[in-house]
Design an enzyme around this catalytic site. Structure first.
Site, PDB file in Angstrom:
ATOM      1  N   THR A   8       0.856  -1.190   0.000  1.00  0.00           N
ATOM      2  CA  THR A   8       0.000   0.000   0.000  1.00  0.00           C
ATOM      3  C   THR A   8       0.891   1.239   0.000  1.00  0.00           C
ATOM      4  O   THR A   8       1.999   1.221   0.533  1.00  0.00           O
ATOM      5  CB  THR A   8      -0.945   0.039   1.220  1.00  0.00           C
ATOM      6  OG1 THR A   8      -0.193   0.245   2.422  1.00  0.00           O
ATOM      7  CG2 THR A   8      -1.748  -1.249   1.340  1.00  0.00           C
ATOM      8  N   GLY A   9       0.387   2.315  -0.606  1.00  0.00           N
ATOM      9  CA  GLY A   9       1.184   3.540  -0.681  1.00  0.00           C
ATOM     10  C   GLY A   9       2.436   3.342  -1.514  1.00  0.00           C
ATOM     11  O   GLY A   9       3.522   3.825  -1.159  1.00  0.00           O
ATOM     12  N   ALA A  10       2.285   2.641  -2.656  1.00  0.00           N
ATOM     13  CA  ALA A  10       3.455   2.224  -3.439  1.00  0.00           C
ATOM     14  C   ALA A  10       3.886   3.228  -4.499  1.00  0.00           C
ATOM     15  O   ALA A  10       4.897   3.017  -5.163  1.00  0.00           O
ATOM     16  CB  ALA A  10       3.161   0.878  -4.110  1.00  0.00           C
ATOM     17  N   SER A  11       3.152   4.328  -4.662  1.00  0.00           N
ATOM     18  CA  SER A  11       3.433   5.209  -5.805  1.00  0.00           C
ATOM     19  C   SER A  11       4.382   6.360  -5.485  1.00  0.00           C
ATOM     20  O   SER A  11       4.737   7.135  -6.370  1.00  0.00           O
ATOM     21  CB  SER A  11       2.116   5.766  -6.365  1.00  0.00           C
ATOM     22  OG  SER A  11       1.447   6.544  -5.392  1.00  0.00           O
ATOM     23  N   SER A  12       4.812   6.478  -4.221  1.00  0.00           N
ATOM     24  CA  SER A  12       5.733   7.572  -3.877  1.00  0.00           C
ATOM     25  C   SER A  12       6.483   7.232  -2.594  1.00  0.00           C
ATOM     26  O   SER A  12       6.144   6.281  -1.888  1.00  0.00           O
ATOM     27  CB  SER A  12       4.973   8.893  -3.700  1.00  0.00           C
ATOM     28  OG  SER A  12       4.062   8.802  -2.611  1.00  0.00           O
ATOM     29  N   GLY A  13       7.509   8.030  -2.303  1.00  0.00           N
ATOM     30  CA  GLY A  13       8.220   7.937  -1.034  1.00  0.00           C
ATOM     31  C   GLY A  13       8.798   6.567  -0.729  1.00  0.00           C
ATOM     32  O   GLY A  13       9.378   5.900  -1.587  1.00  0.00           O
ATOM     33  N   ILE A  14       8.617   6.131   0.517  1.00  0.00           N
ATOM     34  CA  ILE A  14       9.156   4.855   0.984  1.00  0.00           C
ATOM     35  C   ILE A  14       8.613   3.695   0.151  1.00  0.00           C
ATOM     36  O   ILE A  14       9.353   2.782  -0.222  1.00  0.00           O
ATOM     37  CB  ILE A  14       8.792   4.620   2.473  1.00  0.00           C
ATOM     38  CG1 ILE A  14       9.333   5.740   3.361  1.00  0.00           C
ATOM     39  CG2 ILE A  14       9.302   3.259   2.946  1.00  0.00           C
ATOM     40  CD1 ILE A  14      10.813   5.739   3.553  1.00  0.00           C
ATOM     41  N   SER A 171       6.824   4.036  13.253  1.00  0.00           N
ATOM     42  CA  SER A 171       7.634   5.241  13.449  1.00  0.00           C
ATOM     43  C   SER A 171       8.281   5.249  14.826  1.00  0.00           C
ATOM     44  O   SER A 171       7.740   4.682  15.781  1.00  0.00           O
ATOM     45  CB  SER A 171       6.758   6.489  13.296  1.00  0.00           C
ATOM     46  OG  SER A 171       7.474   7.667  13.598  1.00  0.00           O
ATOM     47  N   TYR A 193      -0.932  11.359  14.693  1.00  0.00           N
ATOM     48  CA  TYR A 193       0.056  10.541  13.973  1.00  0.00           C
ATOM     49  C   TYR A 193       0.799   9.628  14.950  1.00  0.00           C
ATOM     50  O   TYR A 193       0.897   8.412  14.733  1.00  0.00           O
ATOM     51  CB  TYR A 193       1.043  11.441  13.228  1.00  0.00           C
ATOM     52  CG  TYR A 193       2.082  10.670  12.446  1.00  0.00           C
ATOM     53  CD1 TYR A 193       1.784  10.149  11.185  1.00  0.00           C
ATOM     54  CD2 TYR A 193       3.358  10.453  12.963  1.00  0.00           C
ATOM     55  CE1 TYR A 193       2.732   9.426  10.472  1.00  0.00           C
ATOM     56  CE2 TYR A 193       4.307   9.733  12.257  1.00  0.00           C
ATOM     57  CZ  TYR A 193       3.989   9.226  11.011  1.00  0.00           C
ATOM     58  OH  TYR A 193       4.931   8.512  10.304  1.00  0.00           O
TER      59      TYR A 193
END
EC number: 1.1.1.270
Length: 334
Positions: A8-14, A171, A193
């Protein structure tokens, strides 16, 4: 048979850096990119296939801040695959972060200055909002949407003969003091967060307790201080650029300043190679980069109570029951 990895969240950053690093380690993988934006995900897929032509890369549309989107995406995954070997729970947000100037100036002249910058403890507050599902946005995006995804994908993940792994991006900012079982969404606080990341650590412990015997193992990581859209929300990119020499200097004292997404993904990639049965469920795996630029992974015992973790898990199961009733009603009306 290709191993299947869903991120998940694979299109940018980490997440994007993780995709490239995993294929560099093993280009016989099938990567499934779970992303909100299909056009952005398509560009990522094309770039990955251009550099790793023997790999398989597919896309599923999914927004973890929208539970109907999570359920629809999970149904699509179940249609395509018979099992998942790795599920990287990486998507996350830190909306409208505000720098606590009083804490900043108090901390900068204290002996805890390195710790403060490494963890952002007490430095950041966020303005949370309510999603269309009626949840706090940070809670739903960072934790609950992923929890529902795991529950939906259990048939693909639980195989005692060949274990699967859940790998979370948590985190160092996860603080026990920012979490309460009476307010799991942190609706009454100013550090959602941190609360959501501590909740992630708790859930990780409970998942291991409840699913290890079924062949599913969970681990949590911290990428360190990385320059991504998350940190650019705190300070503009040009300010981070100006601060880079200071950050590189700080690396000699605090290895949490990984800076690049590539470095930050170190622990995520390291876990890809581990036998999950050999890992300690009470350990968080931290990405680190030395002053000379060498990447490594360090284990850190989490400040979690197993009974609290189990109570939190049961609370999430109750919340899930309510959500499923709402989703069924919505599907019936549509």
């Amino acid at each position: 048979m290709r191993k299947v990895v869903l991120i998940t969240g694979a299109s940018s950053g980490i997440g994007l850096a993780l995709c490239g690093r995993l294929l560099a380690e093993d280009d016989d993988l099938h990567l499934c990119l779970a992303c909100r934006n299909l056009s952005k995900a398509g560009a990522v897929r094309d770039a990955l296939l251009a550099s790793h032509p023997s790999a398989e890369v597919s896309i599923v549309q999914m927004d973890v801040s929208n539970l109907q989107s999570v359920v629809r995406g999970a149904e699509e995954v179940k249609r395509r695959f018979q099992r998942l070997d790795y599920l990287y729970l990486n998507a996350g947000i830190m909306p409208n972060p505000q720098l606590n100037l009083k804490a900043f100036f108090c901390g900068i002249f204290s002996r805890n200055v390195i710790h403060m910058f490494s963890t952002a403890e007490g430095l950041l507050t966020q303005n949370d909002k309510i999603t269309a599902d009626g949840f706090q946005e940070v809670f739903e995006t960072n934790l609950f949407g992923h929890f529902i995804l795991i529950r939906e994908l259990e048939p693909l993940l639980c195989h005692s003969d060949n274990p699967s792994q859940l790998i979370w991006t948590s985190s160092r900012n996860a603080k026990k003091s920012n979490f309460s079982l009476e307010d799991i969404q942190h609706a009454k606080g100013q550090e959602p967060y941190s609360s959501s990341k501590y909740a992630t650590d708790l859930l990780n412990v409970a998942l291991n307790r409840n699913f290890n015997q079924k062949g599913l193992y969970s681990s949590v990581t911290c990428p360190g201080v990385v320059m991504t859209n998350l940190t650019y929300g705190i300070l503009p990119p040009f300010v981070w650029t100006l601060l880079l020499p200071v950050i590189w200097l700080l690396r000699f004292f605090a290895h949490a300043f990984t800076v690049t997404p590539y470095n930050g993904a170190e622990a995520l990639v390291w876990l890809f190679h581990q036998k999950p049965e050999s890992l300690n469920p009470l350990t968080k795996y931290l990405s680190g980069t030395t002053g000379l630029g060498t990447n490594y992974v360090k284990g850190q015992k989490m400040d979690v109570d197993e009974d609290t973790a189990e109570k939190f898990y049961k609370t999430l199961l109750e919340l899930e029951k309510q959500v499923r009733i709402t989703i069924q009603k919505s599907d019936h009306h549509s």
